[in-house]
Each structure stands twice: as structure tokens, then as C-alpha cells.
Design a protein around this motif. Structure first.
Motif, PDB file in Angstrom:
ATOM      1  N   PHE A   1      10.444  -5.095  14.740  1.00 26.50           N
ATOM      2  CA  PHE A   1       9.608  -4.095  14.075  1.00 26.50           C
ATOM      3  C   PHE A   1      10.107  -3.895  12.652  1.00 26.50           C
ATOM      4  O   PHE A   1      11.313  -3.907  12.398  1.00 26.50           O
ATOM      5  CB  PHE A   1       9.684  -2.747  14.814  1.00 26.50           C
ATOM      6  CG  PHE A   1       9.082  -2.775  16.183  1.00 26.50           C
ATOM      7  CD1 PHE A   1       7.726  -2.556  16.351  1.00 26.50           C
ATOM      8  CD2 PHE A   1       9.866  -3.007  17.295  1.00 26.50           C
ATOM      9  CE1 PHE A   1       7.165  -2.577  17.623  1.00 26.50           C
ATOM     10  CE2 PHE A   1       9.319  -3.025  18.567  1.00 26.50           C
ATOM     11  CZ  PHE A   1       7.965  -2.815  18.731  1.00 26.50           C
ATOM     12  N   MET A   2       9.158  -3.677  11.731  1.00 30.40           N
ATOM     13  CA  MET A   2       9.488  -3.390  10.340  1.00 30.40           C
ATOM     14  C   MET A   2       8.561  -2.298   9.834  1.00 30.40           C
ATOM     15  O   MET A   2       7.408  -2.219  10.252  1.00 30.40           O
ATOM     16  CB  MET A   2       9.295  -4.624   9.459  1.00 30.40           C
ATOM     17  CG  MET A   2      10.199  -5.766   9.769  1.00 30.40           C
ATOM     18  SD  MET A   2       9.853  -7.133   8.637  1.00 30.40           S
ATOM     19  CE  MET A   2      11.164  -8.234   9.073  1.00 30.40           C
TER      20      MET A   2
ATOM     21  N   VAL B   1       0.855  -1.187   0.000  1.00 29.76           N
ATOM     22  CA  VAL B   1       0.000   0.000   0.000  1.00 29.76           C
ATOM     23  C   VAL B   1       0.892   1.238   0.000  1.00 29.76           C
ATOM     24  O   VAL B   1       2.065   1.177   0.355  1.00 29.76           O
ATOM     25  CB  VAL B   1      -0.959   0.016   1.220  1.00 29.76           C
ATOM     26  CG1 VAL B   1      -1.958  -1.123   1.125  1.00 29.76           C
ATOM     27  CG2 VAL B   1      -0.191  -0.052   2.528  1.00 29.76           C
ATOM     28  N   GLU B   2       0.308   2.364  -0.410  1.00 29.73           N
ATOM     29  CA  GLU B   2       1.095   3.592  -0.528  1.00 29.73           C
ATOM     30  C   GLU B   2       1.484   4.179   0.818  1.00 29.73           C
ATOM     31  O   GLU B   2       2.531   4.807   0.939  1.00 29.73           O
ATOM     32  CB  GLU B   2       0.326   4.630  -1.346  1.00 29.73           C
ATOM     33  CG  GLU B   2       0.271   4.295  -2.817  1.00 29.73           C
ATOM     34  CD  GLU B   2      -0.365   5.396  -3.629  1.00 29.73           C
ATOM     35  OE1 GLU B   2      -0.206   6.578  -3.271  1.00 29.73           O
ATOM     36  OE2 GLU B   2      -1.014   5.063  -4.623  1.00 29.73           O
ATOM     37  N   LYS B   3       0.646   3.999   1.828  1.00 29.85           N
ATOM     38  CA  LYS B   3       1.016   4.552   3.135  1.00 29.85           C
ATOM     39  C   LYS B   3       1.940   3.586   3.859  1.00 29.85           C
ATOM     40  O   LYS B   3       1.929   2.380   3.587  1.00 29.85           O
ATOM     41  CB  LYS B   3      -0.217   4.883   3.959  1.00 29.85           C
ATOM     42  CG  LYS B   3      -1.137   3.741   4.277  1.00 29.85           C
ATOM     43  CD  LYS B   3      -2.288   4.251   5.138  1.00 29.85           C
ATOM     44  CE  LYS B   3      -3.605   3.673   4.719  1.00 29.85           C
ATOM     45  NZ  LYS B   3      -4.703   4.239   5.484  1.00 29.85           N
ATOM     46  N   PRO B   4       2.775   4.102   4.767  1.00 28.89           N
ATOM     47  CA  PRO B   4       3.685   3.215   5.491  1.00 28.89           C
ATOM     48  C   PRO B   4       2.933   2.227   6.384  1.00 28.89           C
ATOM     49  O   PRO B   4       1.858   2.536   6.897  1.00 28.89           O
ATOM     50  CB  PRO B   4       4.544   4.159   6.323  1.00 28.89           C
ATOM     51  CG  PRO B   4       3.907   5.485   6.253  1.00 28.89           C
ATOM     52  CD  PRO B   4       2.927   5.486   5.135  1.00 28.89           C
ATOM     53  N   VAL B   5       3.519   1.051   6.536  1.00 28.77           N
ATOM     54  CA  VAL B   5       2.950  -0.008   7.368  1.00 28.77           C
ATOM     55  C   VAL B   5       3.991  -0.387   8.419  1.00 28.77           C
ATOM     56  O   VAL B   5       5.081  -0.835   8.072  1.00 28.77           O
ATOM     57  CB  VAL B   5       2.585  -1.250   6.526  1.00 28.77           C
ATOM     58  CG1 VAL B   5       1.993  -2.348   7.407  1.00 28.77           C
ATOM     59  CG2 VAL B   5       1.640  -0.885   5.394  1.00 28.77           C
ATOM     60  N   LEU B   6       3.650  -0.179   9.675  1.00 27.88           N
ATOM     61  CA  LEU B   6       4.514  -0.586  10.776  1.00 27.88           C
ATOM     62  C   LEU B   6       4.033  -1.940  11.266  1.00 27.88           C
ATOM     63  O   LEU B   6       2.864  -2.099  11.600  1.00 27.88           O
ATOM     64  CB  LEU B   6       4.449   0.429  11.925  1.00 27.88           C
ATOM     65  CG  LEU B   6       5.155   0.011  13.217  1.00 27.88           C
ATOM     66  CD1 LEU B   6       6.663  -0.114  13.012  1.00 27.88           C
ATOM     67  CD2 LEU B   6       4.834   0.992  14.332  1.00 27.88           C
ATOM     68  N   ILE B   7       4.937  -2.909  11.302  1.00 22.63           N
ATOM     69  CA  ILE B   7       4.584  -4.256  11.735  1.00 22.63           C
ATOM     70  C   ILE B   7       5.410  -4.619  12.954  1.00 22.63           C
ATOM     71  O   ILE B   7       6.621  -4.406  12.980  1.00 22.63           O
ATOM     72  CB  ILE B   7       4.821  -5.299  10.623  1.00 22.63           C
ATOM     73  CG1 ILE B   7       4.019  -4.927   9.379  1.00 22.63           C
ATOM     74  CG2 ILE B   7       4.449  -6.696  11.116  1.00 22.63           C
ATOM     75  CD1 ILE B   7       4.315  -5.776   8.183  1.00 22.63           C
TER      76      ILE B   7
ATOM     77  N   LYS C   1      11.514  -0.559   4.490  1.00 19.30           N
ATOM     78  CA  LYS C   1      12.226   0.707   4.652  1.00 19.30           C
ATOM     79  C   LYS C   1      13.064   0.732   5.925  1.00 19.30           C
ATOM     80  O   LYS C   1      14.038   1.473   6.009  1.00 19.30           O
ATOM     81  CB  LYS C   1      11.224   1.871   4.690  1.00 19.30           C
ATOM     82  CG  LYS C   1      10.400   2.006   3.436  1.00 19.30           C
ATOM     83  CD  LYS C   1      11.282   2.377   2.280  1.00 19.30           C
ATOM     84  CE  LYS C   1      10.484   2.633   1.016  1.00 19.30           C
ATOM     85  NZ  LYS C   1      11.341   3.036  -0.093  1.00 19.30           N
ATOM     86  N   TRP C   2      12.670  -0.058   6.930  1.00 20.55           N
ATOM     87  CA  TRP C   2      13.367  -0.045   8.215  1.00 20.55           C
ATOM     88  C   TRP C   2      13.043  -1.336   8.951  1.00 20.55           C
ATOM     89  O   TRP C   2      11.951  -1.883   8.811  1.00 20.55           O
ATOM     90  CB  TRP C   2      12.897   1.163   9.023  1.00 20.55           C
ATOM     91  CG  TRP C   2      13.443   1.260  10.406  1.00 20.55           C
ATOM     92  CD1 TRP C   2      14.647   1.768  10.780  1.00 20.55           C
ATOM     93  CD2 TRP C   2      12.802   0.833  11.613  1.00 20.55           C
ATOM     94  NE1 TRP C   2      14.787   1.695  12.149  1.00 20.55           N
ATOM     95  CE2 TRP C   2      13.663   1.124  12.684  1.00 20.55           C
ATOM     96  CE3 TRP C   2      11.574   0.241  11.896  1.00 20.55           C
ATOM     97  CZ2 TRP C   2      13.358   0.837  14.003  1.00 20.55           C
ATOM     98  CZ3 TRP C   2      11.258  -0.042  13.211  1.00 20.55           C
ATOM     99  CH2 TRP C   2      12.152   0.256  14.246  1.00 20.55           C
ATOM    100  N   ARG C   3      14.027  -1.797   9.743  1.00 20.78           N
ATOM    101  CA  ARG C   3      13.833  -3.020  10.533  1.00 20.78           C
ATOM    102  C   ARG C   3      14.702  -2.920  11.780  1.00 20.78           C
ATOM    103  O   ARG C   3      15.867  -2.507  11.706  1.00 20.78           O
ATOM    104  CB  ARG C   3      14.239  -4.238   9.716  1.00 20.78           C
ATOM    105  CG  ARG C   3      14.164  -5.541  10.480  1.00 20.78           C
ATOM    106  CD  ARG C   3      14.625  -6.690   9.612  1.00 20.78           C
ATOM    107  NE  ARG C   3      14.638  -7.920  10.382  1.00 20.78           N
ATOM    108  CZ  ARG C   3      14.301  -9.095   9.908  1.00 20.78           C
ATOM    109  NH1 ARG C   3      13.951  -9.218   8.651  1.00 20.78           N
ATOM    110  NH2 ARG C   3      14.331 -10.162  10.661  1.00 20.78           N
TER     111      ARG C   3
END
Length: 97
Positions: free
Chosen positions: A68-69, A10-16, A77-79
Motif C-alpha cells: 500500500f502507498m 492530485v491535491e487529495k490523497p491517493v491510496l494505492i 507520504k506512506w508505504r
């Protein structure tokens, strides 16, 4: 659970937050609620239990608890492994909004 690819593409960021159920769950739940409230509709915040999603966790090489990702448009983008406070997570996700 929805397909992982659909969640992150999806276009918005997803924090998992990948977590074990025996982790200090209450602490991370409150942290993620604060993050979700601060970000509103600008991002998605998702918790995924590692034990219930072992195939996915193995495919993503999840070794620590919590991990976290941040994904955007299907790209990581980050982990980071280890507990993160709400302010840090909010700041990180805002970089991708």
C-alpha cells in the motif's frame, strides 16, 4: 490505465494497493470498498495489479503483496507491505486530507 504520474499528482490523497491477482483478493476488495466509502470524495483509492504493471512495480521496487502507498501532490507520504485493515487505512489517509 492512466499514466501513473497523472494518478498521483492530485491535491487529495491517493491510496494505492499494489496486489497480485492470486492474493486473497476478496478480502482486500472489501477492505478497499470500505475505505473508499468512508473517505468519499476526499481521497482516491486505486488497485493496481502487479503482474499487469510489471514495469511500474519494478520502478517502485514493489516486492511484497500487497503493498500500500499513499501519495499526495505526486509525493509519497506512506508505504507499507502486508495486509492492512480498513480502519488503519482510513486513519492513515485522513492524516493527508
Amino acid at each position: 490505465m492512466a499514466k501513473f504520474g497523472d494518478l498521483i499528482s492530485v491535491e487529495k490523497p491517493v491510496l494505492i494497493d499494489f496486489y497480485f491477482d492470486y492474493n486473497d483478493l476478496e478480502k482486500t476488495v472489501h477492505t478497499l470498498r470500505d475505505v473508499a466509502a468512508a473517505l468519499g470524495d476526499n481521497a482516491k483509492v486505486i488497485k493496481i495489479e502487479i503482474q499487469k504493471n510489471e514495469t511500474l512495480a519494478n520502478a517502485l521496487n514493489i516486492k511484497g503483496n500487497p503493498t500500500f502507498m499513499i501519495y499526495k501532490n505526486g509525493v509519497i507520504k506512506w508505504r507499507q507491505t502486508g495486509f492492512q485493515d480498513a480502519r488503519t487505512l482510513i486513519s492513515l489517509v485522513q492524516q493527508y486530507i
